[in-house]
Scaffold this active site. Structure first.
Site, short mmCIF file in Angstrom:
data_model
loop_
_atom_site.label_atom_id
_atom_site.label_comp_id
_atom_site.label_asym_id
_atom_site.label_seq_id
_atom_site.Cartn_x
_atom_site.Cartn_y
_atom_site.Cartn_z
N ARG A 276 -5.64 -8.54 -0.76
CA ARG A 276 -4.30 -8.72 -0.20
C ARG A 276 -4.38 -9.13 1.27
O ARG A 276 -3.45 -9.76 1.79
CB ARG A 276 -3.49 -7.41 -0.28
CG ARG A 276 -2.97 -7.04 -1.66
CD ARG A 276 -2.07 -5.81 -1.58
NE ARG A 276 -1.17 -5.95 -0.44
CZ ARG A 276 -1.01 -5.03 0.52
NH1 ARG A 276 -1.70 -3.91 0.49
NH2 ARG A 276 -0.15 -5.22 1.51
N CYS B 290 0.84 -1.21 0.00
CA CYS B 290 0.00 0.00 0.00
C CYS B 290 0.86 1.24 0.00
O CYS B 290 1.92 1.29 0.62
CB CYS B 290 -0.92 0.02 1.22
SG CYS B 290 -2.14 -1.29 1.22
N ASP C 102 -4.41 0.53 11.37
CA ASP C 102 -5.05 -0.31 10.35
C ASP C 102 -6.57 -0.37 10.50
O ASP C 102 -7.25 -0.94 9.64
CB ASP C 102 -4.48 -1.72 10.38
CG ASP C 102 -3.15 -1.83 9.63
OD1 ASP C 102 -2.72 -0.81 9.05
OD2 ASP C 102 -2.56 -2.92 9.62
N PRO D 229 10.05 4.21 5.65
CA PRO D 229 11.48 4.24 5.96
C PRO D 229 11.91 2.95 6.64
O PRO D 229 11.19 2.41 7.47
CB PRO D 229 11.60 5.44 6.92
CG PRO D 229 10.25 5.58 7.53
CD PRO D 229 9.28 5.16 6.47
N ILE D 230 13.08 2.47 6.25
CA ILE D 230 13.61 1.27 6.90
C ILE D 230 14.89 1.62 7.65
O ILE D 230 15.72 0.74 7.91
CB ILE D 230 13.85 0.13 5.88
CG1 ILE D 230 14.86 0.56 4.81
CG2 ILE D 230 12.55 -0.31 5.24
CD1 ILE D 230 15.38 -0.60 4.00
N ASP D 231 15.04 2.89 8.02
CA ASP D 231 16.26 3.30 8.70
C ASP D 231 16.44 2.60 10.04
O ASP D 231 17.57 2.27 10.43
CB ASP D 231 16.28 4.82 8.89
CG ASP D 231 15.06 5.33 9.66
OD1 ASP D 231 13.94 4.92 9.34
OD2 ASP D 231 15.24 6.15 10.59
N GLN D 232 15.33 2.33 10.74
CA GLN D 232 15.45 1.64 12.03
C GLN D 232 15.83 0.17 11.85
O GLN D 232 16.56 -0.39 12.66
CB GLN D 232 14.14 1.75 12.82
CG GLN D 232 13.75 3.19 13.18
CD GLN D 232 14.83 3.89 13.99
OE1 GLN D 232 15.16 3.48 15.09
NE2 GLN D 232 15.38 4.96 13.43
#
Length: 431
Positions: free
Chosen positions: A399, A117, A307, A123-126
């Protein structure tokens, strides 16, 4: 092209059974990569995101055997490849769980940036912060995340998450499961599916403590055996059916749930005047009178889940008075508002705040699902609306919801699936 056609105005009566949790399944199935044995996974939801994840594992070399409709044996013993297929990976958000799993198993991973979605940057910085702390080098180039270790194995480390992140918590936990030494995750997410992934890993031989609290400790193990595990019921699917009963009226018995997981959701519906009766593994939901306005702010668990925000907005369009929704997790989760306005909703958005003026009614209209949960919200709106609602782009809904049309039809909803040729098919037929 597939559409849902809904003729609104029918109260819901009967029973609906909740499937396995989508958000747990799309992490637990990649977690099987860490296990050098057969994982029998039960209560797997039949949804397209799960199909994608299973296809990705098969492309990597996993042996997958169907036991029954909701149970599969997954054997990743013979996998030797740590590069996942790009075309499948880019279609699903949970693709990033393969980074932690592959990195933990092989000491290297090449995984496409997450899809799924589109309601704000993901972000995948963590995630990367945790991998780097454990000794991995990580770079993003050409749409892929490349992660690897010098010695082929991660080293346990201490990581503090700057923001509470479900994805980062699970991904670091996956990577740490077979690292050398102890890994500590502070400010960890506490969602039920985080706990479920930890329980799955522990049942396969991992050593994880503290899941469900804000500090998780993972003592790395050398190997993990196989075993059998059943995925928890889907908290958000259950909440969606509560919202459907609240919007359409009637009385619904929602089975196969864990009531504790739903308290953050049911409390708001009770505040709106919806009757919710808790049973051992079921809820009876009844709405016979008018809906009352409420204010909502989405937060990490045990707060009100992001969600469920669009589904709640659909119900609040029917309430008496003005409600305020504050989105505390995502930046761009109100794209569905324009679709609701086609149905007569009165909603004003300013940044992360939406003001919903309840009109007591909605009118059927042609609309399109713009993401998974917004699509579910449109189904709810269509059930309560006067007239006919046509929902396009329903692949978003499929999905994350197993047989939503069949389940609602079984409770008295007038909803059907219509498949029509798309524009390319029409052009081919003319040619």
């Amino acid at each position: 092209m597939t559409k849902y056609i809904i003729r609104g105005g029918n109260p819901l009566h009967g029973e609906v059974s909740v499937s396995g949790a989508k958000n747990a399944a799309v992490a637990i199935i990649p977690a099987a990569l860490l296990v050098e044995g057969v994982c029998r996974i039960e209560n797997i939801p039949q949804i397209s995101d799960v199909t994608l994840i299973l296809n990705i594992l098969q492309e990597l070399g996993a042996d997958i055997r169907v036991v029954n409709r909701n149970t599969m044996d997954v054997d990743c013993s013979r996998i030797r490849n740590s590069r996942a297929p790009y075309e499948l990976m880019r279609k699903i958000r949970a693709s990033y769980y393969l980074i932690g799993s592959l990195l933990g198993r092989f000491g290297s991973a090449e995984v496409a940036m997450p899809g799924g979605c589109d309601f704000g940057v993901r972000p995948i910085d963590q995630h990367i912060k945790g991998f780097v702390a454990m000794g991995a080098s990580v770079e993003v180039r050409n749409g892929f995340i490349h992660a690897r270790t010098e010695n082929g194995r991660l080293i346990g480390a201490h990581t503090y998450l700057d923001v509470v992140s479900v994805g980062a918590t699970i991904n670091i936990m996956l990577a740490a499961t077979r690292a050398r030494g102890m890994t500590i995750i502070e400010n960890a997410a506490k969602e039920p599916h985080v706990v479920d992934v930890a329980n799955f890993l522990n049942s396969m031989g991992a050593d994880i403590m503290g899941a469900g609290t804000d500090v998780i400790k993972i003592r790395g193990v050398e190997t993990m055996r196989g075993g059998t595990y059943s995925i928890i019921p889907d908290q958000i699917e259950a909440g969606t059916y509560i919202a459907a009963a609240a919007a359409a009226g009637g009385e619904l018995l929602i089975r196969n749930i864990i009531p504790k997981h739903l308290e953050c959701i049911t409390a708001k519906f009770q505040e709106m005047g919806v009757e919710v009766e808790e049973q051992d593994d079921a809820l009876r939901v009844c709405r016979s009178g008018p809906l009352q306005r409420v204010n909502i702010k989405t937060m990490p668990y045990p707060g009100f889940p992001t969600d469920m925000q669009p589904q709640m907005a659909a119900v609040l369009c029917l309430a008496d008075g003005t409600s305020v929704i504050t989105e505390g997790v995502w930046d761009n989760r109100y794209r569905y508002v324009d679709e609701f306005k086609r149905m007569g909703a009165r909603i004003q958005v300013d940044g992360k705040v939406a003001v919903v003026e309840g009109t007591g009614k909605l009118t059927g209209a042609p609309i399109q699902a713009c993401d998974l949960r917004a699509g579910a919200a449109m189904v709810i709106a269509g059930l309560a609306a006067q007239g006919v609602t046509e929902i396009d782009h329903v692949y978003h809904i499929e999905r994350g919801y197993e047989d939503i049309v069949g389940k609602l039809t079984g409770c008295g909803a007038d909803i059907r699936v219509v498949v029509t040729p798309d524009d390319e098919d029409k052009q081919a037929q003319v040619g």
